[in-house]
Write a protein that holds these residues in place. Structure first.
Motif, PDB file in Angstrom:
ATOM      1  N   PRO A 138       0.822  -1.202   0.000  1.00 40.26           N
ATOM      2  CA  PRO A 138       0.000   0.000   0.000  1.00 40.26           C
ATOM      3  C   PRO A 138       0.857   1.252   0.000  1.00 40.26           C
ATOM      4  O   PRO A 138       1.889   1.306   0.665  1.00 40.26           O
ATOM      5  CB  PRO A 138      -0.801  -0.119   1.300  1.00 40.26           C
ATOM      6  N   SER A 139       0.441   2.254  -0.754  1.00 45.71           N
ATOM      7  CA  SER A 139       1.146   3.528  -0.769  1.00 45.71           C
ATOM      8  C   SER A 139       0.368   4.531   0.076  1.00 45.71           C
ATOM      9  O   SER A 139      -0.419   4.153   0.951  1.00 45.71           O
ATOM     10  CB  SER A 139       1.320   4.007  -2.206  1.00 45.71           C
ATOM     11  N   ARG A 140       0.543   5.797  -0.206  1.00 47.88           N
ATOM     12  CA  ARG A 140      -0.017   6.854   0.625  1.00 47.88           C
ATOM     13  C   ARG A 140      -1.545   6.804   0.688  1.00 47.88           C
ATOM     14  O   ARG A 140      -2.226   6.661  -0.325  1.00 47.88           O
ATOM     15  CB  ARG A 140       0.408   8.212   0.079  1.00 47.88           C
ATOM     16  N   LEU A 141      -2.077   6.907   1.912  1.00 49.68           N
ATOM     17  CA  LEU A 141      -3.513   7.054   2.131  1.00 49.68           C
ATOM     18  C   LEU A 141      -3.810   8.541   2.277  1.00 49.68           C
ATOM     19  O   LEU A 141      -3.300   9.198   3.183  1.00 49.68           O
ATOM     20  CB  LEU A 141      -3.945   6.303   3.392  1.00 49.68           C
ATOM     21  N   THR A 142      -4.619   9.076   1.362  1.00 48.50           N
ATOM     22  CA  THR A 142      -4.999  10.490   1.383  1.00 48.50           C
ATOM     23  C   THR A 142      -6.422  10.609   1.899  1.00 48.50           C
ATOM     24  O   THR A 142      -7.336   9.967   1.374  1.00 48.50           O
ATOM     25  CB  THR A 142      -4.899  11.100  -0.022  1.00 48.50           C
ATOM     26  N   LEU A 143      -6.605  11.422   2.947  1.00 49.38           N
ATOM     27  CA  LEU A 143      -7.925  11.595   3.565  1.00 49.38           C
ATOM     28  C   LEU A 143      -8.208  13.082   3.713  1.00 49.38           C
ATOM     29  O   LEU A 143      -7.454  13.799   4.381  1.00 49.38           O
ATOM     30  CB  LEU A 143      -7.961  10.896   4.926  1.00 49.38           C
ATOM     31  N   ASN A 144      -9.289  13.535   3.085  1.00 46.85           N
ATOM     32  CA  ASN A 144      -9.727  14.933   3.174  1.00 46.85           C
ATOM     33  C   ASN A 144     -11.042  14.971   3.941  1.00 46.85           C
ATOM     34  O   ASN A 144     -12.062  14.455   3.472  1.00 46.85           O
ATOM     35  CB  ASN A 144      -9.909  15.528   1.778  1.00 46.85           C
ATOM     36  N   VAL A 145     -11.003  15.590   5.122  1.00 46.36           N
ATOM     37  CA  VAL A 145     -12.171  15.659   5.999  1.00 46.36           C
ATOM     38  C   VAL A 145     -12.743  17.064   5.952  1.00 46.36           C
ATOM     39  O   VAL A 145     -12.029  18.042   6.217  1.00 46.36           O
ATOM     40  CB  VAL A 145     -11.791  15.279   7.443  1.00 46.36           C
ATOM     41  N   ASN A 146     -14.038  17.167   5.610  1.00 46.71           N
ATOM     42  CA  ASN A 146     -14.720  18.462   5.562  1.00 46.71           C
ATOM     43  C   ASN A 146     -16.137  18.279   6.084  1.00 46.71           C
ATOM     44  O   ASN A 146     -16.935  17.541   5.480  1.00 46.71           O
ATOM     45  CB  ASN A 146     -14.773  19.015   4.137  1.00 46.71           C
ATOM     46  N   GLY A 147     -16.424  18.950   7.212  1.00 45.50           N
ATOM     47  CA  GLY A 147     -17.776  18.908   7.752  1.00 45.50           C
ATOM     48  C   GLY A 147     -18.227  17.501   8.068  1.00 45.50           C
ATOM     49  O   GLY A 147     -17.589  16.781   8.834  1.00 45.50           O
ATOM     50  N   GLN A 205     -18.444  14.911   6.017  1.00 43.75           N
ATOM     51  CA  GLN A 205     -18.027  13.892   5.057  1.00 43.75           C
ATOM     52  C   GLN A 205     -16.506  13.879   4.931  1.00 43.75           C
ATOM     53  O   GLN A 205     -15.816  14.781   5.414  1.00 43.75           O
ATOM     54  CB  GLN A 205     -18.653  14.129   3.690  1.00 43.75           C
ATOM     55  N   ALA A 206     -16.012  12.840   4.287  1.00 36.36           N
ATOM     56  CA  ALA A 206     -14.579  12.707   4.036  1.00 36.36           C
ATOM     57  C   ALA A 206     -14.378  11.910   2.760  1.00 36.36           C
ATOM     58  O   ALA A 206     -15.151  10.999   2.454  1.00 36.36           O
ATOM     59  CB  ALA A 206     -13.887  12.025   5.208  1.00 36.36           C
ATOM     60  N   ASP A 207     -13.373  12.283   2.009  1.00 42.29           N
ATOM     61  CA  ASP A 207     -12.975  11.548   0.805  1.00 42.29           C
ATOM     62  C   ASP A 207     -11.621  10.902   1.055  1.00 42.29           C
ATOM     63  O   ASP A 207     -10.733  11.517   1.664  1.00 42.29           O
ATOM     64  CB  ASP A 207     -12.869  12.479  -0.402  1.00 42.29           C
ATOM     65  N   PHE A 208     -11.454   9.679   0.571  1.00 41.43           N
ATOM     66  CA  PHE A 208     -10.161   9.016   0.720  1.00 41.43           C
ATOM     67  C   PHE A 208      -9.736   8.386  -0.596  1.00 41.43           C
ATOM     68  O   PHE A 208     -10.559   8.066  -1.461  1.00 41.43           O
ATOM     69  CB  PHE A 208     -10.204   7.950   1.832  1.00 41.43           C
ATOM     70  N   SER A 209      -8.419   8.221  -0.749  1.00 35.78           N
ATOM     71  CA  SER A 209      -7.854   7.515  -1.898  1.00 35.78           C
ATOM     72  C   SER A 209      -6.544   6.879  -1.460  1.00 35.78           C
ATOM     73  O   SER A 209      -5.864   7.391  -0.566  1.00 35.78           O
ATOM     74  CB  SER A 209      -7.627   8.464  -3.083  1.00 35.78           C
ATOM     75  N   GLN A 210      -6.212   5.765  -2.094  1.00 33.90           N
ATOM     76  CA  GLN A 210      -4.983   5.059  -1.758  1.00 33.90           C
ATOM     77  C   GLN A 210      -4.548   4.202  -2.942  1.00 33.90           C
ATOM     78  O   GLN A 210      -5.370   3.546  -3.586  1.00 33.90           O
ATOM     79  CB  GLN A 210      -5.164   4.176  -0.520  1.00 33.90           C
ATOM     80  N   GLU A 211      -3.238   4.212  -3.225  1.00 33.79           N
ATOM     81  CA  GLU A 211      -2.686   3.378  -4.281  1.00 33.79           C
ATOM     82  C   GLU A 211      -2.173   2.064  -3.676  1.00 33.79           C
ATOM     83  O   GLU A 211      -1.614   2.050  -2.577  1.00 33.79           O
ATOM     84  CB  GLU A 211      -1.541   4.084  -5.001  1.00 33.79           C
ATOM     85  N   TRP A 212      -2.388   0.978  -4.427  1.00 34.19           N
ATOM     86  CA  TRP A 212      -1.922  -0.341  -4.010  1.00 34.19           C
ATOM     87  C   TRP A 212      -1.188  -1.002  -5.165  1.00 34.19           C
ATOM     88  O   TRP A 212      -1.622  -0.908  -6.318  1.00 34.19           O
ATOM     89  CB  TRP A 212      -3.096  -1.241  -3.603  1.00 34.19           C
ATOM     90  N   LEU A 213      -0.090  -1.679  -4.855  1.00 33.18           N
ATOM     91  CA  LEU A 213       0.590  -2.543  -5.819  1.00 33.18           C
ATOM     92  C   LEU A 213       0.306  -3.977  -5.397  1.00 33.18           C
ATOM     93  O   LEU A 213       0.769  -4.428  -4.342  1.00 33.18           O
ATOM     94  CB  LEU A 213       2.092  -2.274  -5.839  1.00 33.18           C
ATOM     95  N   THR A 252      -5.985  15.997   5.614  1.00 32.30           N
ATOM     96  CA  THR A 252      -6.443  17.383   5.543  1.00 32.30           C
ATOM     97  C   THR A 252      -7.762  17.491   6.289  1.00 32.30           C
ATOM     98  O   THR A 252      -8.694  16.729   6.015  1.00 32.30           O
ATOM     99  CB  THR A 252      -6.639  17.828   4.078  1.00 32.30           C
ATOM    100  N   ILE A 253      -7.840  18.413   7.232  1.00 36.59           N
ATOM    101  CA  ILE A 253      -9.064  18.622   8.014  1.00 36.59           C
ATOM    102  C   ILE A 253      -9.525  20.055   7.817  1.00 36.59           C
ATOM    103  O   ILE A 253      -8.782  20.999   8.112  1.00 36.59           O
ATOM    104  CB  ILE A 253      -8.821  18.331   9.506  1.00 36.59           C
ATOM    105  N   ASP A 254     -10.735  20.212   7.274  1.00 35.38           N
ATOM    106  CA  ASP A 254     -11.315  21.533   7.005  1.00 35.38           C
ATOM    107  C   ASP A 254     -10.334  22.400   6.213  1.00 35.38           C
ATOM    108  O   ASP A 254     -10.047  23.559   6.574  1.00 35.38           O
ATOM    109  CB  ASP A 254     -11.695  22.222   8.324  1.00 35.38           C
ATOM    110  N   GLU A 255      -9.790  21.800   5.140  1.00 34.85           N
ATOM    111  CA  GLU A 255      -8.884  22.464   4.197  1.00 34.85           C
ATOM    112  C   GLU A 255      -7.564  22.902   4.832  1.00 34.85           C
ATOM    113  O   GLU A 255      -6.876  23.776   4.307  1.00 34.85           O
ATOM    114  CB  GLU A 255      -9.576  23.663   3.538  1.00 34.85           C
ATOM    115  N   THR A 256      -7.214  22.312   5.974  1.00 31.74           N
ATOM    116  CA  THR A 256      -5.938  22.584   6.624  1.00 31.74           C
ATOM    117  C   THR A 256      -5.123  21.299   6.656  1.00 31.74           C
ATOM    118  O   THR A 256      -5.586  20.277   7.182  1.00 31.74           O
ATOM    119  CB  THR A 256      -6.140  23.096   8.058  1.00 31.74           C
TER     120      THR A 256
END
Length: 373
Positions: A78-87, A89-97, A169-173
């Motif tokens: 697994p590579s980087r787990l990206t998590l954007n939290v806003n209000g 909801q939250a969006d996540f993405s992650q690359e896997w080999l 990232t939490i609330d664009e920070t």
């Protein structure tokens, strides 16, 4: 097999050898794919049809028996787990080999279940495996995306335990150092550092090598990393010397273990085919230890030129085996091991400072011990 014998003559015998070799691909005496005779190449896919995970790397020093095969294999990176939290909801993405098909775990749990999950932009089916959201993934390079919806932001979010890199990232920070504990909990509501207090990304590297004049010659490479800043993935090296074969690779924290923290913290690290190390680093002090060997007679060792993130000079020590052969070290500068930061148990051996491109010569004076005890 009778029909094969009738149509192909000697090929069934060769094919049987191929089956025995490739069906036990993890054994030392297995047949490498690149050495399969051209006449048998069309049969490779047929022979390997029911052989699972033969492309997966093994953890060092692990048995390949059926009982331990699942534990010894490392089929997922697994590579980087990206998590954007806003209000709410939250969006996540992650690359896997994925070296082979298999189950992977996703962020979340039964209370916070991932929604609208995509795998390479195609809708994916998520299964409940012992309360953990899981996805049966195909072989290859994958990008997995998804979302979370909640009425009230949770204190933490469960993430896969084998996750090494997190971009939060939490609330664009941006959160500089996300707090991810040993139970796989990514904390979302604790006092965590943001970009305003972020320390610059910094990576200090020191490299020491211990040459053991055994049969075959062995080399222990110790890499000390001092990391600050963001969680990130770096390529180090080349670490491997020419003609060397990797035997083991370990990583551990260089700092004393504190109460309540992980007992044996380590970094995800992988040795690439070009001799470089791919490391998922996070702030702290870390030690990577790579053990290699060089088959055949060894009369010299060359430090390759440094590339990208690496050092231009190293400190080597030489441990003689005078009962096997007596050698003289030439071509490099000797230094006082007590005036270096070498590991304490290495300072009893002769030490040398090696610059990129320099050659350490081993001039053989005598083989064996003419007067053994």
């Amino acid at each position: 097999m009778t029909r094969c014998k009738k149509n192909f003559g000697i090929y069934p015998i060769l094919l049987s050898c191929l089956i025995l070799g490739l069906s036990n691909f993890s054994k030392v005496d297995a047949v490498p794919l690149e050495k399969v005779p051209p006449q048998l190449e069309p049969w490779v896919d047929w022979v390997l049809h029911d052989v699972e995970h033969y492309t997966c790397p093994f953890h060092f020093n692990q048995s390949s028996s059926n009982a331990t095969k699942k534990r010894a294999l490392n089929c997922q990176w697994p590579s980087r787990l990206t998590l954007n939290v806003n209000g709410n909801q939250a969006d996540f993405s992650q690359e896997w080999l994925m070296y082979s098909t298999g189950w992977i775990t996703l962020p979340g749990n039964l209370k916070y279940w991932p929604q609208n999950v995509l795998i390479n932009d195609n809708p994916a089916i998520i299964a409940n495996r012992s309360g953990v959201p899981s996805l049966f993934a195909p072989q290859g390079q994958l990008l997995i995306k998804g979302q979370f919806q909640w009425e009230q932001r949770p204190e933490f979010l469960q993430v896969p335990l084998n996750t090494g890199l997190v971009a939060l990232t939490i609330d664009e920070t941006n959160v500089t150092i996300p707090e991810l504990d040993t139970q796989g909990r990514l904390w979302l509501q604790r006092g965590i550092a943001t970009d305003q207090t972020a320390e610059d990304n910094r990576l200090d590297i020191k490299v020491y090598r211990h040459i053991i004049d055994e049969i075959p010659l062995q080399l222990i490479t110790q890499i000390e990393l001092d990391v600050a800043g963001r969680h990130r993935e770096v390529l180090l090296g080349p670490v491997m010397l020419d003609k060397h074969i990797a035997m083991s690779l370990k990583s551990k924290s260089s700092l004393p273990v504190q109460a309540g923290l992980e007992k044996n913290p380590s970094l995800p690290v992988r040795l690439e085919t070009d001799g470089r190390l791919r490391v998922q680093v996070r702030p702290g002090s870390w030690t990577l230890t790579l053990r290699t060997r060089q088959p055949g007679p060894v009369n010299q060792l060359t430090l390759p030129p440094s590339k990208e993130q690496w050092v231009s000079k190293e400190v080597w020590v030489f441990e003689a085996r005078n009962d096997l052969r007596l050698v003289e070290v030439r071509g490099v500068t000797a230094i006082d091991p007590q005036q270096t930061a070498l590991p304490s148990n290495w300072r009893k051996f002769p030490a040398y400072q090696i610059h990129a491109g320099e050659i350490l010569e081993l001039v053989e004076k005598r083989r064996g011990d003419p007067e053994p005890s």
